[in-house]
Write a protein that holds these residues in place. Structure first.
Motif, PDB file in Angstrom:
ATOM      1  N   ARG A 158       0.295  48.338  21.463  1.00 43.27           N
ATOM      2  CA  ARG A 158       0.599  47.788  22.744  1.00 43.27           C
ATOM      3  C   ARG A 158       0.430  48.380  24.155  1.00 43.27           C
ATOM      4  NH1 ARG A 158       4.527  46.338  19.540  1.00 43.27           N
ATOM      5  NH2 ARG A 158       4.671  44.109  18.790  1.00 43.27           N
ATOM      6  N   ALA A 159       0.787  49.582  23.698  1.00 44.86           N
ATOM      7  CA  ALA A 159       0.239  50.411  24.976  1.00 44.86           C
ATOM      8  C   ALA A 159      -0.758  51.135  25.572  1.00 44.86           C
ATOM      9  CB  ALA A 159       0.915  52.369  24.124  1.00 44.86           C
ATOM     10  N   CYS A 160      -2.306  51.184  24.592  1.00 43.47           N
ATOM     11  CA  CYS A 160      -2.858  51.120  24.605  1.00 43.47           C
ATOM     12  C   CYS A 160      -4.056  49.491  24.344  1.00 43.47           C
ATOM     13  CB  CYS A 160      -3.580  51.955  23.458  1.00 43.47           C
ATOM     14  SG  CYS A 160      -3.336  53.665  23.584  1.00 43.47           S
ATOM     15  N   ASP A 161      -3.415  48.794  25.520  1.00 42.09           N
ATOM     16  CA  ASP A 161      -4.532  46.917  25.510  1.00 42.09           C
ATOM     17  C   ASP A 161      -5.172  47.315  25.979  1.00 42.09           C
ATOM     18  OD1 ASP A 161      -3.583  47.503  27.912  1.00 42.09           O
ATOM     19  OD2 ASP A 161      -2.356  45.785  27.672  1.00 42.09           O
ATOM     20  N   ASN A 162      -6.124  47.987  26.667  1.00 47.57           N
ATOM     21  CA  ASN A 162      -7.062  48.286  27.143  1.00 47.57           C
ATOM     22  C   ASN A 162      -8.498  48.892  26.102  1.00 47.57           C
ATOM     23  OD1 ASN A 162      -6.787  50.795  26.656  1.00 47.57           O
ATOM     24  ND2 ASN A 162      -8.350  51.682  28.574  1.00 47.57           N
ATOM     25  N   THR A 163      -7.404  49.380  24.301  1.00 51.44           N
ATOM     26  CA  THR A 163      -8.716  49.771  23.734  1.00 51.44           C
ATOM     27  C   THR A 163      -8.601  49.008  22.514  1.00 51.44           C
ATOM     28  OG1 THR A 163      -7.990  52.053  24.464  1.00 51.44           O
ATOM     29  CG2 THR A 163      -9.052  52.034  22.521  1.00 51.44           C
ATOM     30  N   THR A 164     -10.000  49.123  21.948  1.00 49.14           N
ATOM     31  CA  THR A 164     -10.035  47.372  20.658  1.00 49.14           C
ATOM     32  C   THR A 164      -9.590  48.582  19.609  1.00 49.14           C
ATOM     33  OG1 THR A 164     -11.924  46.911  22.033  1.00 49.14           O
ATOM     34  CG2 THR A 164     -11.208  46.281  19.361  1.00 49.14           C
ATOM     35  N   ILE A 165      -8.563  48.241  19.401  1.00 52.60           N
ATOM     36  CA  ILE A 165      -7.600  48.386  17.430  1.00 52.60           C
ATOM     37  C   ILE A 165      -8.396  48.369  16.491  1.00 52.60           C
ATOM     38  CG2 ILE A 165      -5.962  49.475  16.819  1.00 52.60           C
ATOM     39  CD1 ILE A 165      -6.476  50.913  19.201  1.00 52.60           C
ATOM     40  N   VAL A 166      -9.166  49.120  15.824  1.00 55.71           N
ATOM     41  CA  VAL A 166      -9.577  48.374  14.523  1.00 55.71           C
ATOM     42  C   VAL A 166      -8.629  48.578  13.461  1.00 55.71           C
ATOM     43  CG1 VAL A 166     -11.408  47.592  12.718  1.00 55.71           C
ATOM     44  CG2 VAL A 166     -11.823  48.495  15.369  1.00 55.71           C
ATOM     45  N   LEU A 167      -7.972  47.585  12.890  1.00 56.66           N
ATOM     46  CA  LEU A 167      -6.850  48.373  11.899  1.00 56.66           C
ATOM     47  C   LEU A 167      -7.460  48.442  10.482  1.00 56.66           C
ATOM     48  CD1 LEU A 167      -3.619  48.357  10.929  1.00 56.66           C
ATOM     49  CD2 LEU A 167      -4.086  45.858   9.976  1.00 56.66           C
ATOM     50  N   ASN A 168      -7.998  49.975   9.625  1.00 59.24           N
ATOM     51  CA  ASN A 168      -8.369  50.093   8.381  1.00 59.24           C
ATOM     52  C   ASN A 168      -7.868  49.503   7.009  1.00 59.24           C
ATOM     53  OD1 ASN A 168     -10.122  53.009   8.559  1.00 59.24           O
ATOM     54  ND2 ASN A 168     -10.569  51.230  10.267  1.00 59.24           N
ATOM     55  N   HIS A 169      -8.747  48.681   6.154  1.00 55.68           N
ATOM     56  CA  HIS A 169      -8.604  48.348   5.212  1.00 55.68           C
ATOM     57  C   HIS A 169      -7.738  47.040   5.180  1.00 55.68           C
ATOM     58  CE1 HIS A 169     -10.765  51.760   4.831  1.00 55.68           C
ATOM     59  NE2 HIS A 169      -9.926  52.588   4.406  1.00 55.68           N
ATOM     60  N   CYS A 170      -7.282  46.720   5.804  1.00 59.59           N
ATOM     61  CA  CYS A 170      -5.943  45.317   5.872  1.00 59.59           C
ATOM     62  C   CYS A 170      -4.476  46.177   6.254  1.00 59.59           C
ATOM     63  CB  CYS A 170      -6.727  44.473   4.823  1.00 59.59           C
ATOM     64  SG  CYS A 170      -7.804  43.630   4.646  1.00 59.59           S
ATOM     65  N   GLY A 171      -4.427  47.577   6.693  1.00 56.55           N
ATOM     66  CA  GLY A 171      -3.527  48.036   6.873  1.00 56.55           C
ATOM     67  C   GLY A 171      -2.807  48.649   5.089  1.00 56.55           C
ATOM     68  N   VAL A 172      -3.386  48.497   4.498  1.00 55.41           N
ATOM     69  CA  VAL A 172      -3.748  49.343   3.228  1.00 55.41           C
ATOM     70  C   VAL A 172      -2.104  48.888   2.586  1.00 55.41           C
ATOM     71  CG1 VAL A 172      -2.956  51.571   2.130  1.00 55.41           C
ATOM     72  CG2 VAL A 172      -4.316  51.384   4.533  1.00 55.41           C
ATOM     73  N   PRO A 173      -2.446  47.526   2.201  1.00 57.71           N
ATOM     74  CA  PRO A 173      -1.167  46.978   1.178  1.00 57.71           C
ATOM     75  C   PRO A 173      -1.378  47.363  -0.149  1.00 57.71           C
ATOM     76  CG  PRO A 173      -3.001  45.549   0.954  1.00 57.71           C
ATOM     77  CD  PRO A 173      -3.283  46.625   1.981  1.00 57.71           C
ATOM     78  N   ASP A 174       0.335  47.841  -0.377  1.00 60.85           N
ATOM     79  CA  ASP A 174       0.112  47.614  -1.891  1.00 60.85           C
ATOM     80  C   ASP A 174       0.222  47.235  -3.092  1.00 60.85           C
ATOM     81  OD1 ASP A 174       1.364  49.424  -4.357  1.00 60.85           O
ATOM     82  OD2 ASP A 174       3.437  49.847  -3.481  1.00 60.85           O
ATOM     83  N   ILE A 175      -0.935  47.061  -2.561  1.00 65.88           N
ATOM     84  CA  ILE A 175      -1.362  45.594  -4.171  1.00 65.88           C
ATOM     85  C   ILE A 175      -1.183  45.821  -5.625  1.00 65.88           C
ATOM     86  CG2 ILE A 175      -3.637  43.752  -4.786  1.00 65.88           C
ATOM     87  CD1 ILE A 175      -5.158  44.739  -2.628  1.00 65.88           C
ATOM     88  N   ALA A 176      -1.116  47.263  -6.159  1.00 66.56           N
ATOM     89  CA  ALA A 176      -0.824  47.491  -7.420  1.00 66.56           C
ATOM     90  C   ALA A 176       1.196  47.011  -7.924  1.00 66.56           C
ATOM     91  CB  ALA A 176      -0.981  48.968  -7.715  1.00 66.56           C
ATOM     92  N   SER A 177       1.608  46.359  -6.724  1.00 64.21           N
ATOM     93  CA  SER A 177       2.989  46.756  -6.998  1.00 64.21           C
ATOM     94  C   SER A 177       3.251  44.910  -7.096  1.00 64.21           C
ATOM     95  CB  SER A 177       3.980  47.427  -6.198  1.00 64.21           C
ATOM     96  OG  SER A 177       3.594  49.016  -7.091  1.00 64.21           O
ATOM     97  N   GLY A 178       2.155  44.257  -6.210  1.00 63.09           N
ATOM     98  CA  GLY A 178       2.469  42.883  -5.384  1.00 63.09           C
ATOM     99  C   GLY A 178       2.812  43.256  -4.109  1.00 63.09           C
ATOM    100  N   GLY A 179       3.238  43.928  -3.376  1.00 58.70           N
ATOM    101  CA  GLY A 179       3.546  43.944  -1.782  1.00 58.70           C
ATOM    102  C   GLY A 179       3.239  43.452  -0.950  1.00 58.70           C
ATOM    103  N   LEU A 180       3.371  42.028  -0.865  1.00 57.39           N
ATOM    104  CA  LEU A 180       2.805  41.466   0.139  1.00 57.39           C
ATOM    105  C   LEU A 180       4.218  41.392   1.127  1.00 57.39           C
ATOM    106  CD1 LEU A 180       2.083  38.166  -1.666  1.00 57.39           C
ATOM    107  CD2 LEU A 180       0.265  39.348  -0.426  1.00 57.39           C
ATOM    108  N   ASP A 181       5.122  41.694   1.378  1.00 62.05           N
ATOM    109  CA  ASP A 181       5.873  41.387   2.068  1.00 62.05           C
ATOM    110  C   ASP A 181       7.465  43.206   1.714  1.00 62.05           C
ATOM    111  OD1 ASP A 181       5.944  39.431   3.238  1.00 62.05           O
ATOM    112  OD2 ASP A 181       7.097  38.465   0.964  1.00 62.05           O
ATOM    113  N   PRO A 182       6.900  43.977   3.190  1.00 60.48           N
ATOM    114  CA  PRO A 182       7.114  43.199   4.752  1.00 60.48           C
ATOM    115  C   PRO A 182       5.525  43.864   5.030  1.00 60.48           C
ATOM    116  CG  PRO A 182       8.052  44.941   4.729  1.00 60.48           C
ATOM    117  CD  PRO A 182       8.215  45.135   3.656  1.00 60.48           C
ATOM    118  N   TRP A 183       4.533  43.837   4.316  1.00 60.19           N
ATOM    119  CA  TRP A 183       2.888  43.453   4.825  1.00 60.19           C
ATOM    120  C   TRP A 183       2.656  42.694   5.356  1.00 60.19           C
ATOM    121  CZ3 TRP A 183      -1.034  41.034   3.214  1.00 60.19           C
ATOM    122  CH2 TRP A 183      -2.182  41.466   3.767  1.00 60.19           C
TER     123      TRP A 183
END
Length: 282
Positions: A158-183
């Motif tokens: 939000r603070a750098c709204d003129n810059t394209t931000i690319v979220l790496n690795h879908c935000g690094v979710p904790d798939i091993a533990s089934g961590g869907l939320d709050p992700w």
């Protein structure tokens, strides 16, 4: 088969730079991962080009890494279409000069790995001013954060709204533990910001040992598809980190299966079209 541009190709050359983060990771530590090895693993897989991603080298070596890979990219048949270089937005000293040099090195974007840094780093005025400077130059910033930091990522975007931000690795979710939320909610918040894109990469390495499968990652892929849409997703291998799962050929196979469920236009956009536009690739 969908043509792919790999926007997250690491190369590891221990004779050029230090990679302390690999200490204690036997599949990666003290090993070289070079272009020849990558070419062998991707032979016949329709990978039509790559974007080198800075490899988290030791602080003293990040500029040397960029210069070295820039030389590799100039060689015939390297396949490298551009570089994402490391930078230090928290420090004004030499920042602009580094960006100027990178303009001559084929750099198409930048990254500062934040999941290993204090949370406060991205909140400083200096960091945000320099990140906005990337946007002024038309260069995206790859955002590498842990799930617990995604709220900070949204504040930064939000603070750098003129810059394209690319979220790496879908935000690094904790798939091993089934961590869907709050992700899920945090990723949806990021996706609501028009300057944020998402990279479909890394997911198999976050699965439980022996369970790195399409079935395990499907709920996470479905969510980023829903909230970002195919127009704001790009693909990456995260090689050689993907070796912590079942290796690069397996991720390529899973990728083709995931993309086969989409329309041809959607699959082509994620596979290579969005990357061309986002990074200005030829």
């Amino acid at each position: 088969m969908v043509r792919l541009i790999d926007t997250h190709q690491h190369l590891v050359h221990p004779d050029v730079a230090g990679y302390s983060w690999t200490d204690g990771i036997p599949p990666l530590a003290n090993k070289a991962f070079d272009l020849d090895r990558y070419a062998d693993l991707t032979a016949g897989e329709d990978v039509i080009g790559t974007v080198f991603m800075e490899t988290g080298v030791d602080d003293a070596d990040y500029r040397a890494e960029t210069r070295f890979v820039a030389d590799l990219a100039r060689k015939k048949d390297s396949g490298i279409l551009g570089l994402i270089a490391s930078c230090r937005p928290e420090d004004d000293d030499g920042f602009s000069e580094w960006l100027d040099e990178c303009d001559d090195l084929g750099v198409v974007g930048y990254r500062r790995i934040l999941h290993v840094m204090p949370d406060a780093l991205s909140t400083t005025a200096t960091f945000r001013r320099n990140l906005r400077a990337l946007g002024d130059r038309g260069k995206p910033f790859d955002l590498c954060m842990l799930p617990k930091q995604l709220g900070l990522g949204a504040e930064l975007a939000r603070a750098c709204d003129n810059t394209t931000i690319v979220l790496n690795h879908c935000g690094v979710p904790d798939i091993a533990s089934g961590g869907l939320d709050p992700w899920r909610a945090d990723v949806a918040t990021l996706a609501a910001l028009p300057n944020v894109h998402c990279k479909l990469s890394g997911l198999l390495a976050y699965c439980a040992p022996g369970n790195a499968t399409q079935e395990a990652i499907q709920p996470y892929v479905d969510h980023v598809l829903e909230v970002f849409g195919p127009a704001r997703l790009i693909w990456g291998s995260d090689w050689p980190v993907v070796e912590l799962a079942n290796g690069l050929p397996d991720w390529l196979s899973v990728t083709q299966s995931l993309l086969a469920a989409l329309s041809v236009d959607e699959a082509e956009s994620i596979g290579h079209g969005n990357a061309r536009k986002l990074f200005g690739l030829s």
